[in-house]
Design a protein around this motif. Structure first.
Motif, mmCIF file in Angstrom:
data_model
loop_
_atom_site.group_PDB
_atom_site.id
_atom_site.type_symbol
_atom_site.label_atom_id
_atom_site.label_comp_id
_atom_site.label_asym_id
_atom_site.label_seq_id
_atom_site.Cartn_x
_atom_site.Cartn_y
_atom_site.Cartn_z
ATOM 1 N N HIS A 1 0.851 -1.191 0.000
ATOM 2 C CA HIS A 1 0.000 0.000 0.000
ATOM 3 C C HIS A 1 0.882 1.234 0.000
ATOM 4 C CE1 HIS A 1 0.604 -1.663 4.105
ATOM 5 N NE2 HIS A 1 1.127 -0.470 4.304
ATOM 6 N N PHE B 1 -5.160 -1.988 5.764
ATOM 7 C CA PHE B 1 -4.714 -1.409 7.040
ATOM 8 C C PHE B 1 -5.535 -0.129 7.267
ATOM 9 C CE2 PHE B 1 -1.604 -4.462 5.719
ATOM 10 C CZ PHE B 1 -1.301 -5.118 6.896
ATOM 11 N N ARG C 1 13.651 -5.316 3.790
ATOM 12 C CA ARG C 1 12.644 -6.056 4.556
ATOM 13 C C ARG C 1 11.316 -5.733 3.864
ATOM 14 N NH1 ARG C 1 7.864 -4.248 7.429
ATOM 15 N NH2 ARG C 1 7.473 -5.636 9.168
ATOM 16 N N ASP D 1 7.581 -5.391 3.634
ATOM 17 C CA ASP D 1 6.399 -5.248 4.479
ATOM 18 C C ASP D 1 5.193 -5.939 3.834
ATOM 19 O OD1 ASP D 1 5.233 -3.724 6.843
ATOM 20 O OD2 ASP D 1 3.959 -2.939 5.246
ATOM 21 N N GLU E 1 8.259 -10.086 5.439
ATOM 22 C CA GLU E 1 7.270 -10.120 6.516
ATOM 23 C C GLU E 1 6.055 -10.818 5.910
ATOM 24 O OE1 GLU E 1 4.321 -7.514 9.329
ATOM 25 O OE2 GLU E 1 4.462 -7.187 7.182
ATOM 26 N N ARG F 1 0.700 -1.068 20.301
ATOM 27 C CA ARG F 1 2.067 -1.176 19.795
ATOM 28 C C ARG F 1 2.956 -0.031 20.251
ATOM 29 N NH1 ARG F 1 1.331 -2.042 13.499
ATOM 30 N NH2 ARG F 1 0.053 -0.188 13.833
HETATM 31 C C1 NOJ Z 1 3.677 -4.459 9.172
HETATM 32 C C2 NOJ Z 1 4.434 -3.423 9.927
HETATM 33 O O1 NOJ Z 1 5.405 -4.067 10.700
HETATM 34 C C3 NOJ Z 1 3.434 -2.668 10.756
HETATM 35 O O2 NOJ Z 1 4.060 -1.796 11.665
HETATM 36 C C4 NOJ Z 1 2.498 -1.939 9.830
HETATM 37 O O3 NOJ Z 1 1.476 -1.316 10.600
HETATM 38 C C5 NOJ Z 1 1.851 -2.885 8.824
HETATM 39 N N1 NOJ Z 1 2.783 -3.810 8.252
HETATM 40 C C6 NOJ Z 1 1.229 -2.111 7.699
HETATM 41 O O4 NOJ Z 1 2.233 -1.583 6.873
#
Ligand code: NOJ
Length: 559
Positions: free
Chosen positions: A121, A189, A223, A225, A284, A427
């Protein structure tokens, strides 16, 4: 006290280590959350210059690489995971020259730099999205995202039943340029994070170009995301389930872990392989099983994937052994290294997770028994660093920091917190700026305040307070990383040989190296295995036997 002394290796050794071929197979990678690491200009917000000034600390800690969470131009609706310009540094973190200086300095110190890439995104302030809105329905820019008419007579219902990870519907309706309520767009998100449409060729082109931009800047990897989210099932079908959050990472959904994502990574891999320097991708990827995660690290795809199953495992020998075995078994056929991680910027720090006996999940708001949590965290870290593969550390865990569980609600910034029904949204507790000094403004984080308040007593956990202090958590990490570097076999390989051990105890051998982790609340007697290399608490030995205290891990060498 049988502990290895902390004697940082000279730079030359580190530099060599970090550059050995396939360095990433056993690398220890340290996550920097730039907002909260070090603030060079006293505005209360960490920045790239702050990170650069602390690189010698990371070199001395003994890590191989640094992963930086996003520092790109962003309105910060999700702490930078909402990117408005992928080729620019947000002014709050500095500028491209600072990024360049950081990468160069890191390399001179023998440290590699991995940057975050956010391809699922963009920000709603990204040029494409702003134009997509401004140009109205039918705009070609809308095809680069997922715009759809709504359901219901007047289009007043979302196009499907998907829920956002942060809570509420995964769709937001826009107001068209003529002022009328119009189409909806998808955001898995926050609403400020519209999902790209990866079926559109312009999206792939753009990200291949972004990869090259940062590779040309000299970064050692990315990394990725939400690596599991790029491709959505054809036709965006309803999921037909409520409480979809519970399915995430546990079940197949039409928006996560679709097989189509792998074509993207195969293309990306060819780009990376054009560059010299053994650069990497780490995914991730939240998938239902470790075996599905292994698909992301097949030989022609990404190099590593985070092991979230390990992160979510309790301090329990049986559970740990099961997840270790399953991980190694899943990674072996694809030839990728296992990875191990206990904390990151999205979960409650492990010193606090392990301070509880009941299974509370990975986002909790209770302090628990802090002393117990720290004991277990130290032991868990030594266990993790003894496993074959690559390990990830999250800034501040080397200080034994707990989560800050009592942040006043009015200072919270996690978007999930405000969306209510989504992830718990706690968080911020693991994102509080870290303490460098015992006293002084923001405990050495910067000359001003800190964007999240630091709790009282934070200074006693600072680098200054722990540096050189025998038995401190910082010295434990330094010693463990120094031993790991000396004993090259420690992170290598893809298997462990389990040894017989009492209930609640893990014992394994890897060549000349033996690790025993006592996860119980009682001390246990175990066979001694030669010379103690390091232990997370005092181990006493007599007549070939060792007394391993409660919640303690010990490393031996038989050499
Ligand atoms: C994973 C990230 O680690 C997190 O912090 C984030 O809110 C979401 N992806 C959306 O990008």
């Amino acid at each position: 006290m049988s502990q290895h002394s902390a004697d940082p290796a000279p730079n030359t050794v580190l530099a060599t280590v970090a550059r050995h071929r396939d360095w990433w197979r056993d690398a220890v990678i340290y996550q920097v959350y730039p907002r909260s690491f070090a603030d060079s200009n006293g505005d209360g917000m960490g920045d790239l210059e702050g990170v650069r000034s602390r690189l010698p600390y990371l070199r001395d800690l003994g890590v191989d690489a640094v992963w930086l969470s996003p520092f790109y131009a962003s309105p910060q609706a999700d702490a930078g995971y909402d990117v408005a310009d992928y080729r620019a540094v947000d002014p709050m973190f500095g500028n491209l020259l600072d990024a360049d200086a950081l990468i160069r300095d890191a390399h001179e110190l023998g440290l590699r730099i991995i940057v975050d890439l956010v391809p699922n995104h963009s920000s709603d302030q990204h040029e494409w999205f702003k134009r997509a809105l401004a140009e109205g329905p039918g705009s070609p820019l809308r095809e680069r995202y997922h715009f759809r008419p709504g359901e219901g007579e007047g289009g007043e219902l979302p196009p499907n039943d998907w829920e956002s990870v942060f809570g509420g519907p995964a769709w937001t309706r826009v107001t068209e340029p003529d002022g009328t309520p119009g189409e909806w767009y998808l955001h898995l998100f926050a609403p400020q994070q519209p999902d790209f449409n990866w079926n559109h060729p312009a999206v792939g082109d753009e990200f291949r170009s972004i990869l090259r931009f940062w590779l040309d800047m000299g970064v050692d990897g990315f990394r990725v995301d939400v690596a599991h989210g790029l491709v959505k099932a054809e036709g965006l079908p309803d999921l037909g389930a409520h409480d979809q959050l519970k399915l995430l990472g546990n079940d197949v959904t039409p928006f996560f872990d679709q097989d189509g994502v792998h074509a993207v990574y195969r293309q990306w891999r060819t780009i990376l392989d054009e560059y010299t320097g053994d650069r990497i991708f780490v995914a991730e990827a939240w998938t239902p099983t470790i075996e599905r995660t292994a698909n992301y690290v097949r030989p022609d795809e990404l190099h590593q994937a985070f092991n979230f199953q390990y992160l979510g495992t309790h301090w329990d020998a049986r559970e740990l052994r099961a997840v270790i075995d399953r991980t190694l078994d899943a990674m072996r056929p694809v030839g990728a290294p296992a990875t191990w991680v206990l904390s990151n910027h999205d979960v409650t720090r492990h010193a606090t997770r392990f301070a509880h006996d009941s299974a509370l999940g990975t986002q909790i708001r209770l302090a628990g028994d802090r002393e117990l949590g720290l004991r277990r965290a130290r032991a868990a870290t030594l266990l993790m660093l003894a496993l074959p593969g690559s390990a990830y550390l999250y800034q501040g865990e080397e200080l034994g920091l707990p989560d800050v569980v009592d942040l006043p609600d009015e200072v919270r910034q996690d978007p999930a917190y405000f969306r209510g029904a989504g992830q718990d949204g706690f968080r911020d507790g693991c994102r509080v700026p870290i303490p460098w000094t015992r006293t002084g403004s923001s405990y050495g984080f910067g000359a001003g305040g800190s964007w999240l308040p630091q709790p009282e007593g934070w200074g006693e956990l600072s680098v200054e307070a722990q540096q050189g202090a025998p038995g401190s958590t910082l010295e434990l990490y330094r010693s463990a990383l120094a031993v790991r570097r000396e004993q090259r076999g420690l992170g290598a390989g893809d298997a462990v040989e389990w040894l017989r051990a009492p209930e609640g105890v893990l014992a394994f051998r890897r060549g000349e190296f033996v690790c025993v982790a006592n996860t119980t609340g009682e001390s246990v007697t175990a066979p001694a295995h030669g010379r103690v290399l390091i232990a997370s608490d005092e181990v006493t030995e007599a007549n070939g036997e060792a007394k391993v205290p409660a919640d303690t891990t010990v490393w031996w060498t038989t050499a």
